[in-house]
Design an enzyme around this catalytic site. Structure first.
Site, PDB file in Angstrom:
ATOM      1  N   ILE A  20      32.181  39.810  46.330  1.00  0.00           N
ATOM      2  CA  ILE A  20      32.712  40.405  47.554  1.00  0.00           C
ATOM      3  C   ILE A  20      32.047  41.746  47.829  1.00  0.00           C
ATOM      4  O   ILE A  20      31.629  42.032  48.961  1.00  0.00           O
ATOM      5  CB  ILE A  20      34.240  40.559  47.465  1.00  0.00           C
ATOM      6  CG1 ILE A  20      34.895  39.179  47.344  1.00  0.00           C
ATOM      7  CG2 ILE A  20      34.789  41.302  48.676  1.00  0.00           C
ATOM      8  CD1 ILE A  20      36.380  39.221  47.058  1.00  0.00           C
TER       9      ILE A  20
ATOM     10  N   ASP B  44      29.420  49.858  39.068  1.00  0.00           N
ATOM     11  CA  ASP B  44      29.750  48.552  38.491  1.00  0.00           C
ATOM     12  C   ASP B  44      29.026  48.459  37.157  1.00  0.00           C
ATOM     13  O   ASP B  44      27.793  48.431  37.116  1.00  0.00           O
ATOM     14  CB  ASP B  44      29.294  47.416  39.418  1.00  0.00           C
ATOM     15  CG  ASP B  44      29.797  46.057  38.976  1.00  0.00           C
ATOM     16  OD1 ASP B  44      29.870  45.827  37.753  1.00  0.00           O
ATOM     17  OD2 ASP B  44      30.107  45.219  39.844  1.00  0.00           O
TER      18      ASP B  44
ATOM     19  N   CYS C  88      41.128  46.240  49.401  1.00  0.00           N
ATOM     20  CA  CYS C  88      41.448  44.839  49.708  1.00  0.00           C
ATOM     21  C   CYS C  88      41.249  43.979  48.466  1.00  0.00           C
ATOM     22  O   CYS C  88      41.034  42.770  48.570  1.00  0.00           O
ATOM     23  CB  CYS C  88      40.561  44.329  50.840  1.00  0.00           C
ATOM     24  SG  CYS C  88      40.836  45.129  52.423  1.00  0.00           S
TER      25      CYS C  88
ATOM     26  N   ASP D 132      45.401  46.536  51.763  1.00  0.00           N
ATOM     27  CA  ASP D 132      45.808  45.141  51.936  1.00  0.00           C
ATOM     28  C   ASP D 132      46.604  44.650  50.729  1.00  0.00           C
ATOM     29  O   ASP D 132      47.187  43.576  50.769  1.00  0.00           O
ATOM     30  CB  ASP D 132      44.568  44.260  52.122  1.00  0.00           C
ATOM     31  CG  ASP D 132      44.900  42.820  52.474  1.00  0.00           C
ATOM     32  OD1 ASP D 132      45.767  42.612  53.353  1.00  0.00           O
ATOM     33  OD2 ASP D 132      44.308  41.913  51.860  1.00  0.00           O
TER      34      ASP D 132
ATOM     35  N   GLU E 154      54.087  43.281  44.813  1.00  0.00           N
ATOM     36  CA  GLU E 154      54.045  42.356  45.946  1.00  0.00           C
ATOM     37  C   GLU E 154      55.002  41.202  45.702  1.00  0.00           C
ATOM     38  O   GLU E 154      55.167  40.784  44.546  1.00  0.00           O
ATOM     39  CB  GLU E 154      52.613  41.826  46.144  1.00  0.00           C
ATOM     40  CG  GLU E 154      51.620  42.897  46.560  1.00  0.00           C
ATOM     41  CD  GLU E 154      50.228  42.333  46.850  1.00  0.00           C
ATOM     42  OE1 GLU E 154      50.071  41.091  46.846  1.00  0.00           O
ATOM     43  OE2 GLU E 154      49.309  43.125  47.086  1.00  0.00           O
TER      44      GLU E 154
ATOM     45  N   HIS F  67      48.327  41.535  52.338  1.00  0.00           N
ATOM     46  CA  HIS F  67      47.422  40.752  51.486  1.00  0.00           C
ATOM     47  C   HIS F  67      46.750  39.639  52.295  1.00  0.00           C
ATOM     48  O   HIS F  67      46.834  38.452  51.962  1.00  0.00           O
ATOM     49  CB  HIS F  67      48.172  40.166  50.289  1.00  0.00           C
ATOM     50  CG  HIS F  67      47.282  39.946  49.093  1.00  0.00           C
ATOM     51  ND1 HIS F  67      47.704  40.126  47.818  1.00  0.00           N
ATOM     52  CD2 HIS F  67      45.985  39.560  49.002  1.00  0.00           C
ATOM     53  CE1 HIS F  67      46.711  39.859  46.960  1.00  0.00           C
ATOM     54  NE2 HIS F  67      45.658  39.506  47.670  1.00  0.00           N
ATOM     55  N   LEU F  68      46.031  40.059  53.329  1.00  0.00           N
ATOM     56  CA  LEU F  68      45.394  39.114  54.257  1.00  0.00           C
ATOM     57  C   LEU F  68      43.929  38.874  53.947  1.00  0.00           C
ATOM     58  O   LEU F  68      43.256  38.162  54.691  1.00  0.00           O
ATOM     59  CB  LEU F  68      45.512  39.636  55.701  1.00  0.00           C
ATOM     60  CG  LEU F  68      46.912  39.802  56.283  1.00  0.00           C
ATOM     61  CD1 LEU F  68      46.823  40.341  57.712  1.00  0.00           C
ATOM     62  CD2 LEU F  68      47.663  38.477  56.263  1.00  0.00           C
ATOM     63  N   GLY F  69      43.413  39.447  52.858  1.00  0.00           N
ATOM     64  CA  GLY F  69      41.984  39.378  52.594  1.00  0.00           C
ATOM     65  C   GLY F  69      41.395  37.989  52.682  1.00  0.00           C
ATOM     66  O   GLY F  69      40.303  37.792  53.224  1.00  0.00           O
ATOM     67  N   ALA F  70      42.102  37.007  52.174  1.00  0.00           N
ATOM     68  CA  ALA F  70      41.589  35.628  52.170  1.00  0.00           C
ATOM     69  C   ALA F  70      42.224  34.774  53.255  1.00  0.00           C
ATOM     70  O   ALA F  70      42.075  33.555  53.247  1.00  0.00           O
ATOM     71  CB  ALA F  70      41.834  34.992  50.807  1.00  0.00           C
TER      72      ALA F  70
END
Length: 525
Positions: free
Chosen positions: A151, A170, A229, A255, A260, A278-281
């Protein structure tokens, strides 16, 4: 026929694919953990999204479960360690919603820097507060990525399309990969100092929990903006609230949340915070993609042994699985043989692959060797949890590959070190499909293993074979095959005898009592 339970709502494509591939499937959603525990015992696979919580209690009840498939990336709702201990493969679908989630992060960033939700609400209220919503251009600004995987790399690409500079933290990002992406790899402290916008794209682990907290905010630019997100818990929400109130953070777009479903949160209602549930997907394309992928991955595993996107065992493609199948049988036999003749605790295991097998994906073979080796010594061991079981018992595992050919075009050798010394077993494939044992502790022989075997170490003396045959015949035991080998004439010899029925202990005792016998054991495969 394998049987799978889909316990969360997902695209009907998943059910369709399971059925088309020959997997029986039930779609039963909305069950409590107690109801799920009561029914899970009859299923080989469990397909979930984020609602089902796979706890140790669920896994304890799942006596037949072989695989859990998460339609999506995050597996926070699965106790992966407990699944591994129970020998259950855990898979996710890391690519199915990468673009959708990345696009949501970019959308949240743009909404954040231009105050779009607040301006929308104000305008709907009949106000015309044009001067109140002074935004920020992203062109030329620095975006800091925490996590540059599937991502994060898509977010970087989209951000560079907006003419942003991108830096990334990273630990798994190589310099070559960073160069390919066109981004600059930095340490975390540097990222906090230079970024105008910070966006998170990393899993939630013990190492990443609270990665953006009080100390991190103190290092950031004044007026920084934060986008998350990825996973709730990556940001210390209490510290974020303080930073927002002080003006250190100009705004946050979230997000995901620590708890949750998030029906209450101290950040809700803050005029500098944008929230989505939590709309990422949550796009139709992503829902179809992850459902399709999880069904295909689980069906491949249950029907062919293919392992894709597993979190707790090596990957094995459906195409490679048939190639490895005869080697899997050989690895299991070698490991099982060594396990049945090992009577003291293991200290070290060495697995050597030579010839053709060394050119293949040997990670699954190592797991199968360990399964065969440990199974006679302890219960509930399979190729998923065998490496973990070995590690927990401080058994050192060494794997080596030599693509040169020895006496055979392909071979696997297992050497185990115990408190009493070393043992080694080597095997090969005849005609590329039939497993054969070719060496035991340095003694060469060629033996096909059968369900019921008699393993003997004896002095190489005349008359021994006749005496053994007579004893077995007297007890009504029929010999199927007989393989012999010796080090030097007149010294130690090895016999592997396949018989048509399991040996009774009384017969084994009689064999052990024969002249010249040093060791007699019955083996089963």
């Amino acid at each position: 026929m394998p049987k799978v339970l889909i316990s969360d709502k997902m695209s009907p494509l998943a059910e369709k694919i399971f059925k088309e591939r020959g997997v029986e499937v039930d779609v039963i959603t909305g069950k409590t953990k107690e109801e799920l525990a009561a029914m899970i015992g009859e299923y080989d696979g469990l397909a979930i999204r984020s609602s089902t919580k796979v706890t140790p209690a669920i896994l304890e009840a799942a006596k037949n479960l072989k695989v859990i498939g998460r339609a999506g990336i995050g597996v926070d709702n699965v106790d992966v360690a407990a699944a591994t201990n129970h020998g259950v493969v855990v898979m996710n679908t890391p690519f199915g919603n990468s673009i959708t989630t990345a696009e949501h992060a970019i959308a949240m960033m743009m909404a954040l820097v231009r105050d779009i939700p607040q301006a929308n609400a104000s305008t709907h209220a009949g106000k015309w507060e044009k001067s109140k919503f002074m935004g920020m251009e992203v062109t030329g600004k620095t975006l800091g990525l925490i996590g540059a995987g599937n991502i994060g790399s898509v977010v970087a690409d989209r951000a560079m399309g907006l003419k942003m500079k991108v830096v990334a933290y990273d630990p798994f990002l190589s310099a070559d990969r960073a160069a390919d992406l066109g981004i600059k790899k930095v340490d975390l402290d540097e990222l906090f100092k230079v970024a105008d916008v910070i966006t998170l794209h990393t899993p939630l682990t013990d190492q990443t929990r609270g990665i953006v907290g009080k100390k991190a905010f103190a290092q950031m630019k004044d007026g920084v903006r934060i986008v998350n997100c990825a996973r709730g818990g990556l940001i210390d929400e209490a510290a974020l609230l303080v930073a927002l109130n002080s003006g250190k953070v100009a705004g946050a777009a979230l997000d995901v949340f620590e708890v949750e479903p998030a029906t209450e949160n101290p950040l809700f209602g803050h005029d500098k915070v944008i929230c989505t549930p939590h709309l990422g997907a949550s796009t139709s394309e992503a829902q179809v993609n992850v459902a399709l992928q999880v069904a295909e991955q689980m069906a491949d595993f249950l029907l062919t042994g293919g392992v894709t996107n597993a979190l707790n065992m090596p990957s094995l493609s459906a195409e490679d699985a048939p190639k490895l199948k005869p080697y899997m049988a050989l690895a299991e036999q070698i490991g099982g043989f060594a396990g049945q003749i090992t009577e003291t605790s293991l200290k070290r295991v060495v697995i050597e692959y030579e010839g053709h097998v060394a050119t293949l994906n040997t990670s699954p073979l190592t797991a199968v060797v360990l399964e065969g080796l440990l199974s006679p010594l302890m219960s509930s061991v399979n190729m998923v949890n065998a490496p973990i079981v070995a590690k927990e018992r401080n058994i050192k595992i060494t794997e080596s590959k030599h693509d040169r050919e020895g006496d055979y075009s392909t071979s696997i050798r297992l050497t185990v070190e115990t408190e009493r010394g070393e043992r080694s077993i080597a095997g090969t494939l005849f005609a590329n499909k039939a497993p054969r044992i070719i060496e035991i502790d340095g003694v060469r022989l060629e033996a096909e293993l059968a369900p019921n075997m008699l393993y003997i170490i004896n002095d190489d003396k005349p008359g021994f074979i006749g005496a053994l045959g007579s004893l077995l015949g007297h007890n009504g035991v029929n010999i199927a095959t007989f393989a012999l080998g010796r080090r030097v004439e007149g010294q130690e010899a090895v016999a592997l005898v396949a018989v048509d029925q399991p040996l009774q202990d009384i017969v084994l005792d009689q064999v052990a009592a024969l002249a010249h016998v040093r060791l007699a054991k019955k083996l089963s495969f």
